[in-house]
Design a protein around this motif. Structure first.
Motif, short mmCIF file in Angstrom:
data_model
loop_
_atom_site.label_atom_id
_atom_site.label_comp_id
_atom_site.label_asym_id
_atom_site.label_seq_id
_atom_site.Cartn_x
_atom_site.Cartn_y
_atom_site.Cartn_z
N ILE A 1 35.28 32.08 40.46
CA ILE A 1 36.40 31.17 40.66
C ILE A 1 36.31 30.62 42.07
O ILE A 1 36.34 31.37 43.05
CB ILE A 1 37.75 31.90 40.48
N SER A 2 36.18 29.30 42.18
CA SER A 2 36.22 28.64 43.48
C SER A 2 37.63 28.10 43.65
O SER A 2 38.03 27.11 43.04
CB SER A 2 35.20 27.49 43.53
N CYS A 3 38.40 28.83 44.47
CA CYS A 3 39.79 28.45 44.69
C CYS A 3 39.95 27.99 46.14
O CYS A 3 39.01 28.03 46.92
CB CYS A 3 40.73 29.61 44.37
N HIS A 4 41.13 27.56 46.47
CA HIS A 4 41.37 27.17 47.86
C HIS A 4 41.25 28.39 48.77
O HIS A 4 41.50 29.51 48.35
CB HIS A 4 42.73 26.48 47.99
N GLY A 5 40.83 28.16 50.01
CA GLY A 5 40.46 29.24 50.91
C GLY A 5 41.59 29.98 51.60
O GLY A 5 41.32 30.77 52.49
N SER A 6 42.79 29.77 51.19
CA SER A 6 43.92 30.49 51.77
C SER A 6 43.83 31.97 51.40
O SER A 6 43.72 32.31 50.21
CB SER A 6 45.22 29.92 51.23
N PRO A 7 43.88 32.87 52.39
CA PRO A 7 43.85 34.29 52.06
C PRO A 7 45.00 34.69 51.11
O PRO A 7 44.82 35.57 50.26
CB PRO A 7 44.00 34.99 53.41
N TYR A 8 46.14 34.03 51.22
CA TYR A 8 47.26 34.33 50.34
C TYR A 8 46.91 33.99 48.89
O TYR A 8 47.14 34.79 47.98
CB TYR A 8 48.52 33.57 50.78
N ILE A 9 46.34 32.79 48.68
CA ILE A 9 45.97 32.38 47.33
C ILE A 9 44.91 33.32 46.76
O ILE A 9 45.01 33.77 45.61
CB ILE A 9 45.47 30.92 47.32
N GLN A 10 43.91 33.63 47.56
CA GLN A 10 42.84 34.53 47.10
C GLN A 10 43.42 35.89 46.70
O GLN A 10 43.04 36.44 45.66
CB GLN A 10 41.79 34.70 48.20
N GLU A 11 44.32 36.40 47.51
CA GLU A 11 44.94 37.69 47.21
C GLU A 11 45.74 37.63 45.91
O GLU A 11 45.68 38.55 45.09
CB GLU A 11 45.84 38.11 48.38
N GLN A 12 46.48 36.53 45.71
CA GLN A 12 47.27 36.38 44.48
C GLN A 12 46.37 36.33 43.24
O GLN A 12 46.67 36.96 42.22
CB GLN A 12 48.14 35.11 44.56
N VAL A 13 45.25 35.60 43.35
CA VAL A 13 44.33 35.50 42.22
C VAL A 13 43.69 36.86 41.93
O VAL A 13 43.65 37.30 40.78
CB VAL A 13 43.25 34.42 42.49
N ILE A 14 43.23 37.54 42.97
CA ILE A 14 42.60 38.85 42.78
C ILE A 14 43.61 39.85 42.21
O ILE A 14 43.29 40.61 41.29
CB ILE A 14 41.98 39.37 44.09
N ASN A 15 44.83 39.85 42.72
CA ASN A 15 45.86 40.75 42.19
C ASN A 15 46.14 40.49 40.71
O ASN A 15 46.33 41.42 39.93
CB ASN A 15 47.16 40.62 43.00
N ALA A 16 46.16 39.21 40.32
CA ALA A 16 46.40 38.87 38.91
C ALA A 16 45.24 39.37 38.05
O ALA A 16 45.45 39.87 36.93
CB ALA A 16 46.57 37.35 38.76
N ILE A 17 44.01 39.26 38.55
CA ILE A 17 42.83 39.72 37.80
C ILE A 17 42.86 41.25 37.66
O ILE A 17 42.60 41.79 36.59
CB ILE A 17 41.54 39.24 38.49
N VAL A 18 43.22 41.94 38.74
CA VAL A 18 43.33 43.40 38.69
C VAL A 18 44.43 43.82 37.71
O VAL A 18 44.26 44.75 36.93
CB VAL A 18 43.56 43.98 40.10
N ALA A 19 45.55 43.10 37.72
CA ALA A 19 46.65 43.41 36.81
C ALA A 19 46.25 43.23 35.34
O ALA A 19 46.81 43.89 34.46
CB ALA A 19 47.86 42.54 37.13
N LYS A 20 45.25 42.40 35.10
CA LYS A 20 44.79 42.16 33.72
C LYS A 20 43.69 43.14 33.30
O LYS A 20 43.19 43.06 32.18
CB LYS A 20 44.26 40.73 33.57
N GLY A 21 43.26 44.06 34.20
CA GLY A 21 42.34 45.10 33.77
C GLY A 21 41.06 45.27 34.56
O GLY A 21 40.27 46.16 34.26
N ALA A 22 40.83 44.44 35.55
CA ALA A 22 39.64 44.63 36.38
C ALA A 22 39.98 45.60 37.52
O ALA A 22 41.14 45.92 37.75
CB ALA A 22 39.17 43.30 36.96
N ARG A 23 38.94 46.06 38.20
CA ARG A 23 39.17 46.86 39.41
C ARG A 23 38.41 46.21 40.55
O ARG A 23 37.47 45.44 40.34
CB ARG A 23 38.74 48.31 39.20
N LEU A 24 38.83 46.53 41.77
CA LEU A 24 38.15 45.98 42.94
C LEU A 24 36.74 46.57 43.03
O LEU A 24 36.55 47.77 42.87
CB LEU A 24 38.93 46.29 44.21
#
Length: 189
Positions: free
Chosen positions: A89-112
């Motif tokens: 996923i190429s998203c905007h470079g805001s650390p906040y946006i990146q964190e929100q996207v990663i958190n949503a992916i983790v909430a759906k079943g992935a792990r860091l």
């Protein structure tokens, strides 16, 4: 090989670009659930019905909350870096946006992912040999033209080819020595 090892069948996610503010941040997801997880966040297209090595643009949504407008790159197994389904996923470079996207992916079943785990999976799946996997780290750390060229050469299998040729020569020499030892008392050349 990887499928036979327990604990290697989960889905991992990590920021693939350096932390900090930038124009774009790339988030990589790899594993059996990668496409399903991103499908649940990317209502623009059904990625499971798309061809491998394709790019798609649309909004990432967590339920009704828009996370970002992003470019999604799809690499289906076995034709991916890790040999698994991979989505970047190429998203905007805001650390906040990146964190929100990663958190949503983790909430759906992935792990860091752990550091180097994508390359480790590529090695375990036979996509890279050990010298190629080590060359990835060398390329990332390269700071001169010579070190970059050496790392690229090794990633393409340059050193591995030399090692294979040496191994083949050693096997041939070993066979000749064994033949000589077996027939040394006889007049066989």
């Amino acid at each position: 090989m990887l499928g036979k090892l327990s604990g290697w069948d989960d889905t991992i996610v990590a920021l693939a670009t350096p932390h900090g503010i930038g124009a774009i941040g790339v988030i990589r997801i790899s594993g059996t659930k990668a496409i399903d997880i991103i499908n649940s966040l990317f209502p623009s297209k059904d990625l499971s019905k798309q061809s491998t090595h394709t790019i798609h643009v649309g909004f990432l949504k967590d339920d009704d909350k828009v996370l970002d407008e992003a470019v999604v790159s799809l690499f289906k197994n076995p034709k991916s870096y890790t040999g698994e389904d991979v989505v970047e996923i190429s998203c905007h470079g805001s650390p906040y946006i990146q964190e929100q996207v990663i958190n949503a992916i983790v909430a759906k079943g992935a792990r860091l992912a752990k550091p180097g785990e994508f390359t480790q999976r590529a090695f375990l799946k036979g996509k890279l040999d050990l010298t190629q996997a080590e060359a990835v780290a060398d390329l990332i750390a390269s700071n001169t033209e010579a070190s970059r060229n050496t790392a690229l050469h090794n990633i393409r299998g340059g050193f591995s080819v030399v090692l294979k040729e040496l191994r083949d020569q050693l096997i041939q020499f070993s066979a000749l020595i064994e033949l000589e030892l077996d027939f040394s008392q006889e007049d066989v050349e």
